[in-house]
Design a protein around this motif. Sequence first.
Motif, mmCIF file in Angstrom:
data_model
loop_
_atom_site.group_PDB
_atom_site.id
_atom_site.type_symbol
_atom_site.label_atom_id
_atom_site.label_comp_id
_atom_site.label_asym_id
_atom_site.label_seq_id
_atom_site.Cartn_x
_atom_site.Cartn_y
_atom_site.Cartn_z
ATOM 1 N N ASP A 47 36.180 79.652 16.588
ATOM 2 C CA ASP A 47 35.403 80.899 16.541
ATOM 3 C C ASP A 47 35.353 81.605 17.891
ATOM 4 O O ASP A 47 35.057 82.790 17.956
ATOM 5 C CB ASP A 47 33.959 80.612 16.093
ATOM 6 N N GLN A 48 35.575 80.845 18.955
ATOM 7 C CA GLN A 48 35.472 81.467 20.283
ATOM 8 C C GLN A 48 36.766 82.088 20.753
ATOM 9 O O GLN A 48 36.845 82.623 21.854
ATOM 10 C CB GLN A 48 34.993 80.434 21.294
ATOM 11 N N LYS A 50 36.253 84.603 23.802
ATOM 12 C CA LYS A 50 35.209 85.598 23.560
ATOM 13 C C LYS A 50 34.084 85.454 24.576
ATOM 14 O O LYS A 50 33.437 86.421 24.949
ATOM 15 C CB LYS A 50 34.655 85.435 22.144
ATOM 16 N N ARG A 79 34.714 67.618 14.809
ATOM 17 C CA ARG A 79 33.400 68.174 14.489
ATOM 18 C C ARG A 79 33.161 69.529 15.135
ATOM 19 O O ARG A 79 32.415 70.361 14.616
ATOM 20 C CB ARG A 79 32.298 67.213 14.941
ATOM 21 N N GLU A 80 33.743 69.723 16.340
ATOM 22 C CA GLU A 80 33.526 70.982 17.058
ATOM 23 C C GLU A 80 34.642 71.996 16.808
ATOM 24 O O GLU A 80 34.636 73.079 17.373
ATOM 25 C CB GLU A 80 33.406 70.714 18.565
ATOM 26 N N ALA A 84 39.633 54.627 19.676
ATOM 27 C CA ALA A 84 39.971 55.351 20.895
ATOM 28 C C ALA A 84 39.617 54.479 22.106
ATOM 29 O O ALA A 84 38.478 54.071 22.258
ATOM 30 C CB ALA A 84 39.201 56.668 20.938
ATOM 31 N N LEU A 106 34.872 65.258 25.442
ATOM 32 C CA LEU A 106 34.908 64.971 24.003
ATOM 33 C C LEU A 106 33.798 63.996 23.619
ATOM 34 O O LEU A 106 33.138 64.171 22.598
ATOM 35 C CB LEU A 106 36.269 64.384 23.611
ATOM 36 N N ILE A 141 37.131 60.958 18.242
ATOM 37 C CA ILE A 141 36.785 59.805 19.072
ATOM 38 C C ILE A 141 36.170 58.762 18.146
ATOM 39 O O ILE A 141 35.015 58.877 17.740
ATOM 40 C CB ILE A 141 35.802 60.202 20.181
ATOM 41 N N MET A 181 43.812 73.745 23.619
ATOM 42 C CA MET A 181 42.406 73.426 23.574
ATOM 43 C C MET A 181 42.333 72.015 22.992
ATOM 44 O O MET A 181 43.031 71.700 22.032
ATOM 45 C CB MET A 181 41.702 74.426 22.664
ATOM 46 N N VAL A 182 41.522 71.164 23.597
ATOM 47 C CA VAL A 182 41.368 69.787 23.112
ATOM 48 C C VAL A 182 39.939 69.643 22.609
ATOM 49 O O VAL A 182 38.985 69.875 23.360
ATOM 50 C CB VAL A 182 41.645 68.756 24.226
ATOM 51 N N VAL A 183 39.783 69.275 21.357
ATOM 52 C CA VAL A 183 38.465 69.318 20.732
ATOM 53 C C VAL A 183 38.358 68.208 19.673
ATOM 54 O O VAL A 183 39.368 67.793 19.105
ATOM 55 C CB VAL A 183 38.235 70.733 20.117
ATOM 56 N N LYS A 184 37.162 67.731 19.462
ATOM 57 C CA LYS A 184 36.952 66.787 18.364
ATOM 58 C C LYS A 184 36.924 67.546 17.044
ATOM 59 O O LYS A 184 36.686 68.750 17.017
ATOM 60 C CB LYS A 184 35.622 66.046 18.544
ATOM 61 N N TRP A 215 34.188 70.499 24.607
ATOM 62 C CA TRP A 215 35.643 70.500 24.510
ATOM 63 C C TRP A 215 36.223 71.226 25.710
ATOM 64 O O TRP A 215 35.490 71.692 26.587
ATOM 65 C CB TRP A 215 36.131 71.075 23.198
ATOM 66 N N CYS A 216 37.516 71.317 25.769
ATOM 67 C CA CYS A 216 38.132 71.938 26.939
ATOM 68 C C CYS A 216 39.421 72.636 26.590
ATOM 69 O O CYS A 216 40.030 72.384 25.560
ATOM 70 C CB CYS A 216 38.410 70.889 28.011
ATOM 71 N N MET A 217 39.786 73.537 27.482
ATOM 72 C CA MET A 217 41.094 74.145 27.437
ATOM 73 C C MET A 217 41.851 73.542 28.612
ATOM 74 O O MET A 217 41.290 73.430 29.716
ATOM 75 C CB MET A 217 40.939 75.652 27.586
ATOM 76 N N VAL A 235 41.236 65.769 18.520
ATOM 77 C CA VAL A 235 41.216 64.381 18.974
ATOM 78 C C VAL A 235 39.895 63.727 18.567
ATOM 79 O O VAL A 235 38.897 63.855 19.277
ATOM 80 C CB VAL A 235 41.375 64.352 20.507
ATOM 81 N N ARG A 286 38.344 63.229 28.161
ATOM 82 C CA ARG A 286 37.659 62.261 27.305
ATOM 83 C C ARG A 286 36.139 62.342 27.458
ATOM 84 O O ARG A 286 35.393 62.266 26.476
ATOM 85 C CB ARG A 286 38.170 60.859 27.624
ATOM 86 N N THR A 326 33.644 75.664 15.590
ATOM 87 C CA THR A 326 32.982 76.424 16.661
ATOM 88 C C THR A 326 34.002 76.844 17.725
ATOM 89 O O THR A 326 33.976 77.968 18.222
ATOM 90 C CB THR A 326 31.903 75.544 17.346
ATOM 91 N N ALA A 327 34.880 75.922 18.061
ATOM 92 C CA ALA A 327 35.869 76.218 19.109
ATOM 93 C C ALA A 327 36.811 77.339 18.655
ATOM 94 O O ALA A 327 37.092 78.269 19.414
ATOM 95 C CB ALA A 327 36.654 74.956 19.454
#
Lengths: 441, 441
Positions: free
Chosen positions: B240-241, A243, B233-234, B204, A221, B200, B228-231, A226-228, B198, A218, B237-238
């Motif tokens: 792409d990696q 990458k 908005r990202e 939340a 975020l 926010i 992978m946990v990401v908002k 972000w995270c894996m 996810v 959290r 980009t996430a």
Amino acid sequence: MNQNTPRALRLHIGIFGRRNVGKSSLLNAITRQQVAIVSALAGTTTDPVEKPMELLPVGPVLFIDTAGIDDSGVVGDLRVAKTREVFERTDLGIIVSDGEWGAYEESIAAALAERQTPVIVVLNKSDLGAPPEATLARLAELRLPSVRTAAAKRDDPLGDGILDLRHAIVDHAPEDFISNPDIVADLVGPGQMAVLVVPIDKEAPKGRLILPQVQSIRDLLDNDAWCMVVKERELRTALDQLKRPPKLVVTDSQAFLKVAADTPPEVPLTSFSILFSRFKGDLVSQTLGALAIDTLKAGDRVLIAEACAHHPIAEDIGRVKIPRWLTQYVGGKLEFTIVAGRDYPEDLSPFKLIVHCGGCTFNRKEMLNRILKAKAAGVPITNYGLTIAFSLGIFERALQPFPAALAAYVEARREQGRAGRVVGEATGEAKGKELTGKEMA
Amino acid sequence: MNQNTPRALRLHIGIFGRRNVGKSSLLNAITRQQVAIVSALAGTTTDPVEKPMELLPVGPVLFIDTAGIDDSGVVGDLRVAKTREVFERTDLGIIVSDGEWGAYEESIAAALAERQTPVIVVLNKSDLGAPPEATLARLAELRLPSVRTAAAKRDDPLGDGILDLRHAIVDHAPEDFISNPDIVADLVGPGQMAVLVVPIDKEAPKGRLILPQVQSIRDLLDNDAWCMVVKERELRTALDQLKRPPKLVVTDSQAFLKVAADTPPEVPLTSFSILFSRFKGDLVSQTLGALAIDTLKAGDRVLIAEACAHHPIAEDIGRVKIPRWLTQYVGGKLEFTIVAGRDYPEDLSPFKLIVHCGGCTFNRKEMLNRILKAKAAGVPITNYGLTIAFSLGIFERALQPFPAALAAYVEARREQGRAGRVVGEATGEAKGKELTGKEMA
């Protein structure tokens, strides 16, 4: 946060008081009990002197010594402006008095009250006699908390009242400064990625993640990172699919060795426990506490303390694993006392080491007060994950992302060397050395 | 699970009974109330007939019709072996009787009891008169639950007792089959990755993730997958990696449009709500329920039901957002009734649609019983996320990973077409069509 903490994020503590009440010796007494690097900024005669430091266990603070703002009669325009500026940026005010409480102290207290800034009154020179009844009565009337110190007494660091002052700072500083806002997001910026390694063992509650893992996700975020999330077994495969390497790998302490082996050396690596030592406790204090593991001898008493009173399971980390690892490390039988929840001993003096859980269910104030109690008793305190990292010889790598803690660790090791003692690297080879808990804290 | 569910994971329901008690008409009655594709496997005269189907709202079942194992006197060796084999693989036994309870029924009940297999007694032909008192007394003595059906009555699908039988199946089937083991791990295999989106927002809870997010992460880890946990908005980009696209993207329903735009079309996309409809409810029933949104007219009553009684916030999804979206979609004022926790209406008949939350704090049995109550009242039931996906015109894409639900949806749309009604694509253009809730369920 580390010594590079932006000035604005430090707790600004304004020190006020007349000439000769002992402001400088108070600041010196606080300073000489700190291990972190302190650099005083020289000021002009009218400028207040600022001392940024890592105040254990509060964290980064900036003491503003208002030597130039005293009761010396006529106050020039420049000085008035300076004074106002100090009031404006003070988060916590300390009014130092040698017992006298008069118009000067009243005006400082009023100026701070007007800004809703919390105040601690330090009654210094307590070794020279008790403060006047009138002063105590007035402080009670104003509901101002007070602490008695004897800052000039250099011979008794536990009897000079500075520890009580640190307690008071923890208790009265604005909650925003005591509750560290960042778990991990200051290490992984917006648009960056962390890898969180979450082993699933018998202790993992069915269908859930544990609180530090959820809070770390959290926190990332919330800060546009972000995270894996991956188990230790799949870490290498998961990293191969990126990458670019992640900004940080955070692992459960129990998978430290496997994760260290699978994380490229150029990628910073730490553990949830270390993040939580910083978030809920004090990483520098608990880092130095871990060094005491090297001083343990067979027969020593060790306190294992848990914040939550969960039902223990077969391979419980606090009840089984940590005692087993410490016993193996020391190479002899230790006496363990295990407590949980509010059930924390009043008398800590019988213990040579306190190993606390991460305290994820505590607020930080609660944990800092336990750390201060340990300091008062001269007992080193550390946490589960730091103990594991230390025992595994992975301490320095895990501290890399935290310059203040790493510097304190390196400095403490160097001092051990200067003291003529044989000090091993934190590789699990250094056992039974003669360091006292006091030197650690 | 879908129609490709491995046979072993289906709930095996053995149907036992003498000749002419109506086993076949019972199975036919169940079958004709199902929308999912049913393919009967023809057996030899001595082989039991197997019917795999998606039994709403239980999920994938396999009915084993033991037509060959009846009371026809002498039983050859082959037949005995077949009978034993059916007993061995039956997870739930249904003993069909036309009211008589004798040595044959006793022997079946004993054989199932011996294997600790739960039993439901179906007293069929209830339209021809009440069962004998002796039979009811004996069932009470044996503590066997019973249901009265009139399977041959083709004219009254709600009065033939089949819905009561479905209730009984939900209540008596082994918990393992009722509690769907997979949230998402059957869609993302070992060594594969899911992306969890996810957002926010104000809903939340501070410092936490909501339960479906945590449970999805854990489900992936438990099955050697990762995420992978990401908002939202990202997300771009996430993605792409990553060297390879993820196996699945799961989003909070509220970010559906943004996430759909940023997820490559070849990557499967769904929502936590859809996963939880499957995990805690019945995706096929709730998918068909969402179709009733197209039939809503100004003035209709809609029930919004929440499992947990949380303190509502300003932009609450159930209290504010869903009513607003539905009102916009329908283009007229609807009457909303909002209930939370155990506070669920006994009489559902006034409602044209029930929109339930994901039910993450319910066990599946609880949710299935609510779905069955809705079916009994002839009221379509769906959930928050399905409602959002439907309103946004993103329904088909979000159902792609679930062949049974998608097939049911496509079939229902086709039937609407055959019925001569103008049916739009689920693009938000199809409003105010004349479909009744009953046709949906």
